[in-house]
Write a protein that holds these residues in place. Structure first.
Motif, PDB file in Angstrom:
ATOM      1  N   SER A 135       0.854  -1.213   0.000  1.00  0.00           N
ATOM      2  CA  SER A 135       0.000   0.000   0.000  1.00  0.00           C
ATOM      3  C   SER A 135       0.880   1.250   0.000  1.00  0.00           C
ATOM      4  O   SER A 135       0.921   1.999   0.981  1.00  0.00           O
ATOM      5  CB  SER A 135      -0.923  -0.005   1.236  1.00  0.00           C
ATOM      6  OG  SER A 135      -1.686  -1.194   1.261  1.00  0.00           O
ATOM      7  N   PRO A 136       1.606   1.445  -1.093  1.00  0.00           N
ATOM      8  CA  PRO A 136       2.491   2.621  -1.148  1.00  0.00           C
ATOM      9  C   PRO A 136       1.689   3.917  -1.236  1.00  0.00           C
ATOM     10  O   PRO A 136       0.519   3.922  -1.619  1.00  0.00           O
ATOM     11  CB  PRO A 136       3.311   2.389  -2.415  1.00  0.00           C
ATOM     12  CG  PRO A 136       2.427   1.545  -3.273  1.00  0.00           C
ATOM     13  CD  PRO A 136       1.651   0.670  -2.330  1.00  0.00           C
ATOM     14  N   SER A 137       2.349   5.001  -0.901  1.00  0.00           N
ATOM     15  CA  SER A 137       1.717   6.316  -1.055  1.00  0.00           C
ATOM     16  C   SER A 137       2.817   7.369  -1.202  1.00  0.00           C
ATOM     17  O   SER A 137       4.002   7.084  -0.982  1.00  0.00           O
ATOM     18  CB  SER A 137       0.823   6.649   0.145  1.00  0.00           C
ATOM     19  OG  SER A 137       1.595   6.679   1.341  1.00  0.00           O
ATOM     20  N   VAL A 138       2.375   8.544  -1.611  1.00  0.00           N
ATOM     21  CA  VAL A 138       3.292   9.683  -1.758  1.00  0.00           C
ATOM     22  C   VAL A 138       2.662  10.872  -1.037  1.00  0.00           C
ATOM     23  O   VAL A 138       1.462  11.144  -1.200  1.00  0.00           O
ATOM     24  CB  VAL A 138       3.497  10.034  -3.253  1.00  0.00           C
ATOM     25  CG1 VAL A 138       4.365  11.284  -3.395  1.00  0.00           C
ATOM     26  CG2 VAL A 138       4.149   8.861  -3.985  1.00  0.00           C
ATOM     27  N   SER A 139       3.449  11.517  -0.212  1.00  0.00           N
ATOM     28  CA  SER A 139       2.926  12.733   0.450  1.00  0.00           C
ATOM     29  C   SER A 139       3.612  13.956  -0.155  1.00  0.00           C
ATOM     30  O   SER A 139       4.723  13.863  -0.694  1.00  0.00           O
ATOM     31  CB  SER A 139       3.198  12.671   1.953  1.00  0.00           C
ATOM     32  OG  SER A 139       4.595  12.729   2.196  1.00  0.00           O
ATOM     33  N   TYR A 140       2.952  15.111  -0.079  1.00  0.00           N
ATOM     34  CA  TYR A 140       3.541  16.348  -0.586  1.00  0.00           C
ATOM     35  C   TYR A 140       2.825  17.526   0.037  1.00  0.00           C
ATOM     36  O   TYR A 140       1.760  17.368   0.664  1.00  0.00           O
ATOM     37  CB  TYR A 140       3.445  16.421  -2.113  1.00  0.00           C
ATOM     38  CG  TYR A 140       2.034  16.552  -2.651  1.00  0.00           C
ATOM     39  CD1 TYR A 140       1.248  15.401  -2.841  1.00  0.00           C
ATOM     40  CD2 TYR A 140       1.463  17.794  -2.952  1.00  0.00           C
ATOM     41  CE1 TYR A 140      -0.050  15.504  -3.313  1.00  0.00           C
ATOM     42  CE2 TYR A 140       0.174  17.898  -3.431  1.00  0.00           C
ATOM     43  CZ  TYR A 140      -0.582  16.749  -3.625  1.00  0.00           C
ATOM     44  OH  TYR A 140      -1.872  16.833  -4.098  1.00  0.00           O
ATOM     45  N   ARG A 141       3.427  18.684  -0.119  1.00  0.00           N
ATOM     46  CA  ARG A 141       2.788  19.889   0.414  1.00  0.00           C
ATOM     47  C   ARG A 141       2.590  20.875  -0.740  1.00  0.00           C
ATOM     48  O   ARG A 141       3.448  21.003  -1.605  1.00  0.00           O
ATOM     49  CB  ARG A 141       3.660  20.529   1.496  1.00  0.00           C
ATOM     50  CG  ARG A 141       2.984  21.682   2.221  1.00  0.00           C
ATOM     51  CD  ARG A 141       3.759  22.144   3.449  1.00  0.00           C
ATOM     52  NE  ARG A 141       5.108  22.562   3.092  1.00  0.00           N
ATOM     53  CZ  ARG A 141       6.182  21.844   3.365  1.00  0.00           C
ATOM     54  NH1 ARG A 141       6.064  20.658   3.992  1.00  0.00           N
ATOM     55  NH2 ARG A 141       7.387  22.274   2.996  1.00  0.00           N
ATOM     56  N   LYS A 142       1.473  21.542  -0.753  1.00  0.00           N
ATOM     57  CA  LYS A 142       1.228  22.577  -1.762  1.00  0.00           C
ATOM     58  C   LYS A 142       0.447  23.715  -1.122  1.00  0.00           C
ATOM     59  O   LYS A 142      -0.556  23.461  -0.435  1.00  0.00           O
ATOM     60  CB  LYS A 142       0.425  22.023  -2.957  1.00  0.00           C
ATOM     61  CG  LYS A 142       0.222  23.071  -4.065  1.00  0.00           C
ATOM     62  CD  LYS A 142      -0.383  22.464  -5.299  1.00  0.00           C
ATOM     63  CE  LYS A 142      -0.804  23.526  -6.313  1.00  0.00           C
ATOM     64  NZ  LYS A 142       0.310  24.210  -6.947  1.00  0.00           N
ATOM     65  N   ASP A 143       0.955  24.924  -1.306  1.00  0.00           N
ATOM     66  CA  ASP A 143       0.304  26.103  -0.705  1.00  0.00           C
ATOM     67  C   ASP A 143       0.073  25.909   0.790  1.00  0.00           C
ATOM     68  O   ASP A 143      -0.989  26.257   1.325  1.00  0.00           O
ATOM     69  CB  ASP A 143      -1.025  26.389  -1.422  1.00  0.00           C
ATOM     70  CG  ASP A 143      -0.839  26.626  -2.913  1.00  0.00           C
ATOM     71  OD1 ASP A 143       0.265  27.102  -3.291  1.00  0.00           O
ATOM     72  OD2 ASP A 143      -1.746  26.293  -3.690  1.00  0.00           O
ATOM     73  N   GLY A 144       1.077  25.269   1.429  1.00  0.00           N
ATOM     74  CA  GLY A 144       1.027  25.142   2.880  1.00  0.00           C
ATOM     75  C   GLY A 144       0.150  24.010   3.387  1.00  0.00           C
ATOM     76  O   GLY A 144       0.061  23.786   4.591  1.00  0.00           O
ATOM     77  N   VAL A 145      -0.492  23.276   2.478  1.00  0.00           N
ATOM     78  CA  VAL A 145      -1.379  22.178   2.892  1.00  0.00           C
ATOM     79  C   VAL A 145      -0.713  20.839   2.556  1.00  0.00           C
ATOM     80  O   VAL A 145      -0.144  20.687   1.470  1.00  0.00           O
ATOM     81  CB  VAL A 145      -2.743  22.275   2.178  1.00  0.00           C
ATOM     82  CG1 VAL A 145      -3.659  21.115   2.581  1.00  0.00           C
ATOM     83  CG2 VAL A 145      -3.395  23.627   2.483  1.00  0.00           C
ATOM     84  N   ASN A 146      -0.769  19.885   3.486  1.00  0.00           N
ATOM     85  CA  ASN A 146      -0.175  18.564   3.279  1.00  0.00           C
ATOM     86  C   ASN A 146      -1.190  17.616   2.636  1.00  0.00           C
ATOM     87  O   ASN A 146      -2.379  17.622   3.015  1.00  0.00           O
ATOM     88  CB  ASN A 146       0.304  17.969   4.612  1.00  0.00           C
ATOM     89  CG  ASN A 146       1.476  18.752   5.183  1.00  0.00           C
ATOM     90  OD1 ASN A 146       2.375  19.164   4.430  1.00  0.00           O
ATOM     91  ND2 ASN A 146       1.463  18.989   6.477  1.00  0.00           N
ATOM     92  N   TYR A 147      -0.722  16.845   1.662  1.00  0.00           N
ATOM     93  CA  TYR A 147      -1.595  15.905   0.959  1.00  0.00           C
ATOM     94  C   TYR A 147      -0.951  14.527   0.917  1.00  0.00           C
ATOM     95  O   TYR A 147       0.268  14.396   1.111  1.00  0.00           O
ATOM     96  CB  TYR A 147      -1.831  16.379  -0.485  1.00  0.00           C
ATOM     97  CG  TYR A 147      -2.545  17.702  -0.617  1.00  0.00           C
ATOM     98  CD1 TYR A 147      -1.827  18.901  -0.631  1.00  0.00           C
ATOM     99  CD2 TYR A 147      -3.935  17.770  -0.697  1.00  0.00           C
ATOM    100  CE1 TYR A 147      -2.471  20.122  -0.738  1.00  0.00           C
ATOM    101  CE2 TYR A 147      -4.584  18.990  -0.809  1.00  0.00           C
ATOM    102  CZ  TYR A 147      -3.834  20.157  -0.832  1.00  0.00           C
ATOM    103  OH  TYR A 147      -4.486  21.379  -0.934  1.00  0.00           O
ATOM    104  N   ARG A 148      -1.779  13.518   0.633  1.00  0.00           N
ATOM    105  CA  ARG A 148      -1.236  12.174   0.488  1.00  0.00           C
ATOM    106  C   ARG A 148      -1.975  11.475  -0.657  1.00  0.00           C
ATOM    107  O   ARG A 148      -3.211  11.597  -0.761  1.00  0.00           O
ATOM    108  CB  ARG A 148      -1.432  11.391   1.785  1.00  0.00           C
ATOM    109  CG  ARG A 148      -0.683  10.072   1.823  1.00  0.00           C
ATOM    110  CD  ARG A 148      -0.372   9.683   3.235  1.00  0.00           C
ATOM    111  NE  ARG A 148       0.295   8.394   3.344  1.00  0.00           N
ATOM    112  CZ  ARG A 148       0.557   7.823   4.509  1.00  0.00           C
ATOM    113  NH1 ARG A 148       0.191   8.421   5.631  1.00  0.00           N
ATOM    114  NH2 ARG A 148       1.168   6.658   4.553  1.00  0.00           N
TER     115      ARG A 148
END
Ligand code: APR
Ligand code: PHB
Length: 388
Positions: A135-148
């Motif tokens: 169950s891989p995933s990738v996290s990132y941040r954009k405009d100060g908000v964290n996403y996955r």
């Protein structure tokens, strides 16, 4: 968010993979640290192997390339005042396509926008999570908000300085590197190319290359010192040095003009093994770098993409073999390309520690390449692109 393939990197590798997946009905999300304008501002090589031309057609992105690209059936190799041509078609049955990487990447960006496939730009702090699990995933941040993004596969297409390669444990990764003791100073000028063919020149002052983007846009390079800075080289100095490195009859017809782009690139050979860690797969510069002499950077990213696309498509058809065989299959071709790029760079450049004997060896190899159909066939088969 969930997708089938999370693609880290919106350069040519990531965007080509995304488009191939899309036309096969496989969902992907592309995460790009910069943005379209920045990516398209980068000037890169412009020689496409037939394999990449075919992939652009398969991705539905080949129309402008076929309209504006220039088919080349041979190249010229100069040393001293000698110059000979290597006929690609006679020796390999194939040619290459001259079409700037910037334009190819533009076509891929336009295609992704046209189908509305997700491309998330200006992302920060991308991280690969649980790639060695199911169950891989990738996290990132954009405009100060964290996403996955939860996904089935992660394609690490984020280039040499990206995060993907570093996500393979250091205890697993094996890296091979050779740094060359010189760089390439390149300029783009709105002048007609000095010859219809590319000219690779070995001179006693160093390497030079005469290339092009179209009949009104030329691309020239000269070997320079590692320590050189772009500001050290006025256009006039560049043109004077380029002329000194070309056969006199070529230099005499060279049309010079103001540079519209000027940059220095370092030269290195680099390979990371393996190119897979669980559900993470490296493609392109994320996994390997070649000196630009053989114009293999983009073309080897393309063969990686082809292998990974085939593997993922087969996985969704129930066949795991492609996924399990990806790294070994990609690396088998990568190392052959590394060899050609290293050999051609060693043949055409001046090295600081070269002895008189070394120079004699270079000269003898060039004489042999000039005179031997077998040597020219080997050169041509590597230059037009080894089989996928
Ligand atoms: N997160 C998201 N994107 C990233 C990250 C990151 N952590 N790190 C890098 N990137 C992006 C870069 O901004 C770049 O747009 O990944 C992209 C990688 O593109 P390239 O470096 O062009 O590599 P690749 O797609 O493998 O193409 C290889 O392109 O640049 C030439 O010389 C290279 O010819 C070779 C070809
Ligand atoms: C280029 O046009 O930028 C180019 C062409 C051939 C090479 C390298 C660069 O081998």
């Amino acid at each position: 968010m969930r997708t089938q393939v999370a693609i880290i990197g919106g350069g040519p590798a990531g965007m080509l993979l995304g488009q191939l997946l899309h036309v096969s009905g496989i969902e992907s999300v592309v995460l790009e640290r910069k943005n379209r304008d920045y990516v398209l501002s980068r000037i890169r090589a412009g020689v496409l192997e037939q394999g990449l031309v075919d992939l652009m057609d398969q991705a539905g992105c080949g129309d402008r390339m076929r309209r504006e690209g220039i088919k080349h059936d041979s190249t010229l190799i100069a040393y001293g005042d000698q110059m000979f041509d290597v006929d690609f078609v006679a020796h390999s049955g194939r040619s290459v396509m001259i079409y700037g990487q910037t334009e190819l990447t533009r076509d891929l960006y336009d295609a992704r926008a046209a189908v509305g496939a997700p491309l998330i730009e200006d992302v920060e702090d991308v991280q690969v999570i649980d790639s060695d699990g199911d169950s891989p995933s990738v996290s990132y941040r954009k405009d100060g908000v964290n996403y996955r993004i939860h996904c089935d596969f992660i394609a690490g297409c984020d280039g040499f300085h990206g995060v993907s390669r570093q996500s393979i444990p250091a205890t697993i990764r094996r890296e091979y590197e050779k740094v060359y003791p010189f760089g390439w100073l390149g300029i783009l000028s709105e002048t007609p190319p000095v010859n219809e063919a590319l000219i690779y020149a070995n001179s006693d002052r160093g390497f030079a290359l005469c290339s092009m983007r179209n009949p009104k846009l030329s691309r020239y390079y000269i070997q320079c010192c590692q320590e050189d800075r772009v500001e050290d080289w006025a256009d006039e100095a560049f043109w004077a040095e380029l002329k000194r490195r070309l056969p006199a009859d070529v230099a005499d017809v060279l049309v010079t003009g103001p540079s519209i782009e000027k940059s220095i690139a370092p030269l290195r050979s680099f390979v990371c093994e393996p190119m897979r860690w669980g559900r993470l797969f490296l493609c392109g510069d994320a996994a390997h770098i070649v000196p630009p002499t053989g114009a293999k950077g983009l073309n080897t990213a393309a063969s990686d993409v082809r292998y990974l696309f085939d593997a993922i498509a087969k996985f969704y058809d129930g066949d795991q073999a492609g996924i399990d065989g990806y790294s070994a299959r990609a690396l088998a071709r990568v190392w052959k390309v590394e060899r050609f790029s290293w050999w051609f760079s060693s043949l055409m450049h001046r090295f600081p520690d070269q002895t008189e004997f070394d120079l004699k060896m270079q000269r003898a190899e060039l004489d042999f390449l000039r005179d031997s159909p077998a040597a020219q066939a080997a050169f041509a088969q590597n230059y037009v692109g080894l089989p996928y």
